[in-house]
Design a protein around this motif. Structure first.
Motif, PDB file in Angstrom:
ATOM      1  N   ARG A 119       6.828  -7.484 -62.209  1.00 47.67           N
ATOM      2  CA  ARG A 119       5.529  -6.891 -61.909  1.00 47.67           C
ATOM      3  C   ARG A 119       4.500  -7.940 -61.509  1.00 47.67           C
ATOM      4  O   ARG A 119       4.427  -9.019 -62.078  1.00 47.67           O
ATOM      5  CB  ARG A 119       5.022  -6.104 -63.124  1.00 47.67           C
ATOM      6  CG  ARG A 119       3.800  -5.275 -62.842  1.00 47.67           C
ATOM      7  CD  ARG A 119       3.645  -4.111 -63.798  1.00 47.67           C
ATOM      8  NE  ARG A 119       3.439  -4.534 -65.179  1.00 47.67           N
ATOM      9  CZ  ARG A 119       3.227  -3.683 -66.170  1.00 47.67           C
ATOM     10  NH1 ARG A 119       3.236  -2.379 -65.939  1.00 47.67           N
ATOM     11  NH2 ARG A 119       3.053  -4.114 -67.398  1.00 47.67           N
ATOM     12  N   LEU A 120       3.671  -7.591 -60.523  1.00 46.52           N
ATOM     13  CA  LEU A 120       2.574  -8.434 -60.058  1.00 46.52           C
ATOM     14  C   LEU A 120       1.287  -7.614 -60.081  1.00 46.52           C
ATOM     15  O   LEU A 120       1.302  -6.419 -59.783  1.00 46.52           O
ATOM     16  CB  LEU A 120       2.837  -8.923 -58.630  1.00 46.52           C
ATOM     17  CG  LEU A 120       4.077  -9.801 -58.415  1.00 46.52           C
ATOM     18  CD1 LEU A 120       4.381  -9.935 -56.934  1.00 46.52           C
ATOM     19  CD2 LEU A 120       3.888 -11.165 -59.057  1.00 46.52           C
ATOM     20  N   ILE A 121       0.189  -8.278 -60.416  1.00 49.49           N
ATOM     21  CA  ILE A 121      -1.085  -7.585 -60.570  1.00 49.49           C
ATOM     22  C   ILE A 121      -2.155  -8.238 -59.711  1.00 49.49           C
ATOM     23  O   ILE A 121      -2.220  -9.468 -59.598  1.00 49.49           O
ATOM     24  CB  ILE A 121      -1.546  -7.636 -62.057  1.00 49.49           C
ATOM     25  CG1 ILE A 121      -0.486  -7.036 -62.988  1.00 49.49           C
ATOM     26  CG2 ILE A 121      -2.886  -6.944 -62.234  1.00 49.49           C
ATOM     27  CD1 ILE A 121      -0.327  -5.553 -62.877  1.00 49.49           C
ATOM     28  N   HIS A 122      -3.003  -7.392 -59.110  1.00 47.11           N
ATOM     29  CA  HIS A 122      -4.235  -7.902 -58.499  1.00 47.11           C
ATOM     30  C   HIS A 122      -5.317  -7.809 -59.573  1.00 47.11           C
ATOM     31  O   HIS A 122      -5.744  -6.700 -59.933  1.00 47.11           O
ATOM     32  CB  HIS A 122      -4.621  -7.075 -57.272  1.00 47.11           C
ATOM     33  CG  HIS A 122      -5.886  -7.551 -56.633  1.00 47.11           C
ATOM     34  ND1 HIS A 122      -7.009  -6.760 -56.503  1.00 47.11           N
ATOM     35  CD2 HIS A 122      -6.222  -8.767 -56.110  1.00 47.11           C
ATOM     36  CE1 HIS A 122      -7.965  -7.446 -55.913  1.00 47.11           C
ATOM     37  NE2 HIS A 122      -7.524  -8.663 -55.666  1.00 47.11           N
ATOM     38  N   PRO A 123      -5.758  -8.929 -60.124  1.00 48.88           N
ATOM     39  CA  PRO A 123      -6.606  -8.897 -61.329  1.00 48.88           C
ATOM     40  C   PRO A 123      -7.895  -8.103 -61.182  1.00 48.88           C
ATOM     41  O   PRO A 123      -8.289  -7.390 -62.107  1.00 48.88           O
ATOM     42  CB  PRO A 123      -6.901 -10.387 -61.579  1.00 48.88           C
ATOM     43  CG  PRO A 123      -5.803 -11.127 -60.913  1.00 48.88           C
ATOM     44  CD  PRO A 123      -5.451 -10.309 -59.713  1.00 48.88           C
ATOM     45  N   LEU A 124      -8.576  -8.204 -60.051  1.00 50.34           N
ATOM     46  CA  LEU A 124      -9.887  -7.571 -59.924  1.00 50.34           C
ATOM     47  C   LEU A 124      -9.799  -6.054 -59.814  1.00 50.34           C
ATOM     48  O   LEU A 124     -10.613  -5.334 -60.378  1.00 50.34           O
ATOM     49  CB  LEU A 124     -10.627  -8.143 -58.716  1.00 50.34           C
ATOM     50  CG  LEU A 124     -11.070  -9.608 -58.849  1.00 50.34           C
ATOM     51  CD1 LEU A 124     -11.771 -10.072 -57.580  1.00 50.34           C
ATOM     52  CD2 LEU A 124     -11.975  -9.800 -60.061  1.00 50.34           C
ATOM     53  N   SER A 125      -8.815  -5.551 -59.085  1.00 53.75           N
ATOM     54  CA  SER A 125      -8.720  -4.103 -58.860  1.00 53.75           C
ATOM     55  C   SER A 125      -7.756  -3.420 -59.813  1.00 53.75           C
ATOM     56  O   SER A 125      -7.821  -2.206 -60.009  1.00 53.75           O
ATOM     57  CB  SER A 125      -8.257  -3.829 -57.423  1.00 53.75           C
ATOM     58  OG  SER A 125      -6.894  -4.214 -57.261  1.00 53.75           O
ATOM     59  N   GLY A 126      -6.812  -4.172 -60.391  1.00 50.58           N
ATOM     60  CA  GLY A 126      -5.776  -3.572 -61.220  1.00 50.58           C
ATOM     61  C   GLY A 126      -4.608  -3.018 -60.429  1.00 50.58           C
ATOM     62  O   GLY A 126      -3.705  -2.408 -61.002  1.00 50.58           O
ATOM     63  N   ARG A 127      -4.589  -3.216 -59.106  1.00 47.29           N
ATOM     64  CA  ARG A 127      -3.468  -2.726 -58.313  1.00 47.29           C
ATOM     65  C   ARG A 127      -2.177  -3.395 -58.758  1.00 47.29           C
ATOM     66  O   ARG A 127      -2.142  -4.607 -59.010  1.00 47.29           O
ATOM     67  CB  ARG A 127      -3.700  -2.955 -56.816  1.00 47.29           C
ATOM     68  CG  ARG A 127      -4.631  -1.935 -56.184  1.00 47.29           C
ATOM     69  CD  ARG A 127      -4.741  -2.123 -54.682  1.00 47.29           C
ATOM     70  NE  ARG A 127      -5.514  -3.294 -54.340  1.00 47.29           N
ATOM     71  CZ  ARG A 127      -6.847  -3.318 -54.247  1.00 47.29           C
ATOM     72  NH1 ARG A 127      -7.540  -2.231 -54.485  1.00 47.29           N
ATOM     73  NH2 ARG A 127      -7.492  -4.435 -53.926  1.00 47.29           N
ATOM     74  N   ILE A 128      -1.116  -2.593 -58.829  1.00 48.65           N
ATOM     75  CA  ILE A 128       0.158  -3.060 -59.379  1.00 48.65           C
ATOM     76  C   ILE A 128       1.210  -3.094 -58.281  1.00 48.65           C
ATOM     77  O   ILE A 128       1.360  -2.138 -57.511  1.00 48.65           O
ATOM     78  CB  ILE A 128       0.630  -2.129 -60.522  1.00 48.65           C
ATOM     79  CG1 ILE A 128      -0.418  -2.093 -61.641  1.00 48.65           C
ATOM     80  CG2 ILE A 128       1.970  -2.604 -61.076  1.00 48.65           C
ATOM     81  CD1 ILE A 128      -0.143  -1.035 -62.688  1.00 48.65           C
ATOM     82  N   TYR A 129       1.946  -4.180 -58.229  1.00 47.58           N
ATOM     83  CA  TYR A 129       3.066  -4.326 -57.305  1.00 47.58           C
ATOM     84  C   TYR A 129       4.312  -4.700 -58.107  1.00 47.58           C
ATOM     85  O   TYR A 129       4.242  -4.990 -59.297  1.00 47.58           O
ATOM     86  CB  TYR A 129       2.784  -5.426 -56.273  1.00 47.58           C
ATOM     87  CG  TYR A 129       1.559  -5.181 -55.418  1.00 47.58           C
ATOM     88  CD1 TYR A 129       1.660  -4.564 -54.182  1.00 47.58           C
ATOM     89  CD2 TYR A 129       0.297  -5.589 -55.851  1.00 47.58           C
ATOM     90  CE1 TYR A 129       0.534  -4.353 -53.394  1.00 47.58           C
ATOM     91  CE2 TYR A 129      -0.833  -5.376 -55.070  1.00 47.58           C
ATOM     92  CZ  TYR A 129      -0.703  -4.759 -53.842  1.00 47.58           C
ATOM     93  OH  TYR A 129      -1.818  -4.542 -53.070  1.00 47.58           O
ATOM     94  N   HIS A 130       5.460  -4.685 -57.415  1.00 45.75           N
ATOM     95  CA  HIS A 130       6.697  -5.134 -58.042  1.00 45.75           C
ATOM     96  C   HIS A 130       7.513  -5.869 -56.986  1.00 45.75           C
ATOM     97  O   HIS A 130       7.626  -5.403 -55.842  1.00 45.75           O
ATOM     98  CB  HIS A 130       7.499  -3.954 -58.601  1.00 45.75           C
ATOM     99  CG  HIS A 130       8.619  -4.375 -59.493  1.00 45.75           C
ATOM    100  ND1 HIS A 130       9.830  -4.819 -58.997  1.00 45.75           N
ATOM    101  CD2 HIS A 130       8.715  -4.432 -60.840  1.00 45.75           C
ATOM    102  CE1 HIS A 130      10.627  -5.127 -60.016  1.00 45.75           C
ATOM    103  NE2 HIS A 130       9.979  -4.912 -61.139  1.00 45.75           N
ATOM    104  N   LYS A 131       8.065  -6.988 -57.382  1.00 45.43           N
ATOM    105  CA  LYS A 131       8.798  -7.817 -56.427  1.00 45.43           C
ATOM    106  C   LYS A 131       9.934  -7.052 -55.760  1.00 45.43           C
ATOM    107  O   LYS A 131      10.229  -7.271 -54.582  1.00 45.43           O
ATOM    108  CB  LYS A 131       9.345  -9.059 -57.137  1.00 45.43           C
ATOM    109  CG  LYS A 131       8.269 -10.013 -57.622  1.00 45.43           C
ATOM    110  CD  LYS A 131       8.875 -11.183 -58.384  1.00 45.43           C
ATOM    111  CE  LYS A 131       7.795 -12.098 -58.930  1.00 45.43           C
ATOM    112  NZ  LYS A 131       8.366 -13.228 -59.716  1.00 45.43           N
TER     113      LYS A 131
END
Length: 215
Positions: A119-131
Motif C-alpha cells: 500500500r502507498l498513501i498520498h499523505p495530504l489527501s489520504g488517497r490510497i494506491y497499491h503497487k
C-alpha cells in the motif's frame, strides 16, 4: 445515509469509503485522518506513536473528536464512517445518531497482509494506491498532484501483525453487537466479500446501498 464500514486493517474500507462519499456526496469520516490532522502537536505525537505501533487510540481521546466531526454541517445529510467505531464503547457513544447500515468487509489475514505490504498513501489527501492492485499512473507519485507517495509507518510488518491482533481482540466483538441490532431491526447489516477487486466490491456496495436507500 449514515453508514459504517467495518473490517480489519487493509480490508479496503478506506478505498470504498472514498468511492461511496464521491457517489452520494456525503463526507468520508476517517478516524486515522482526524487523529493525524489534530491541531495539538503533543497530542498528535501521542496518537501517531500509538497508530504507528498498531495500538488503538484510547476511547477518551477519539470519541470526542469523532462526535465533534459528526456534528459539523456537512454531516447533516449523512456520512460514511471508516475506522470508527472500533470498540463497543465507541459504538455506544454514537447510538443517538441512528446508524442505518453496517457493511462488514470479510477476507483472510493472508490477503490483508499482502494488500497492506504493497500500500502507498498520498499523505495530504489520504488517497490510497497499491503497487500491484491499484498502482499510480506514474510510479511513486500521486495521480492528481504529482507529489511523492509514501508507506505509512503502521503499514510496516511488525505494526501490521499488531493491528490484526488488536482488531480481533477489540473490534471483532462489534460484529455481534451490530448483528444483534440488525436482528432487532435497528439497522441493516451486510457482509461483503473483500477478496474481490476494487471495482467488484464497489458494485456490490452500490447495489446494497441502492436497495436500502432508494427502493
Amino acid at each position: 445515509m449514515r453508514i459504517i464500514l467495518l473490517g480489519a486493517p487493509g480490508s479496503g474500507k478506506g478505498t470504498q469509503a472514498n468511492l461511496i462519499a464521491q457517489r452520494y456526496a456525503i463526507p468520508h469520516i476517517s478516524t486515522g485522518d482526524i487523529l493525524r490532522q489534530q491541531g495539538n502537536p503533543d497530542q498528535v505525537d501521542i496518537n501517531q506513536t500509538m497508530m504507528n505501533t498498531g495500538e488503538l487510540v484510547v476511547d477518551e481521546l477519539v470519541i470526542p473528536l469523532i462526535k465533534q466531526r459528526l456534528n459539523q454541517e456537512d454531516c447533516q445529510n449523512g456520512f460514511v464512517l471508516d475506522g470508527f467505531p472500533r470498540t463497543i464503547p465507541q459504538a455506544k457513544s454514537i447510538k443517538s445518531l441512528y446508524i442505518q447500515i453496517v457493511l462488514e468487509f470479510i477476507l483472510p489475514p493472508s490477503l490483508i497482509i499482502e494488500r497492506i505490504n504493497g500500500r502507498l498513501i498520498h499523505p495530504l489527501s489520504g488517497r490510497i494506491y497499491h503497487k500491484q492492485f491499484n498502482p499510480p499512473k506514474k510510479e511513486g507519485v500521486d495521480d492528481i498532484t504529482g507529489e511523492p507517495l509514501c508507506i505509512r509507518k503502521d503499514d510496516k510488518t511488525d505494526a501490521i501483525y499488531k493491528r490484526l491482533i488488536t482488531y480481533q481482540q477489540k473490534t471483532a466483538p462489534l460484529i455481534e453487537y451490530f448483528h444483534k441490532k440488525a436482528r432487532n431491526g435497528c439497522l441493516k447489516y451486510f457482509p461483503v466479500d473483500g477478496t474481490k477487486s476494487v471495482e467488484e466490491v464497489s458494485r456490490i456496495l452500490m447495489n446494497i446501498l441502492h436497495r436500502v436507500f432508494f427502493k
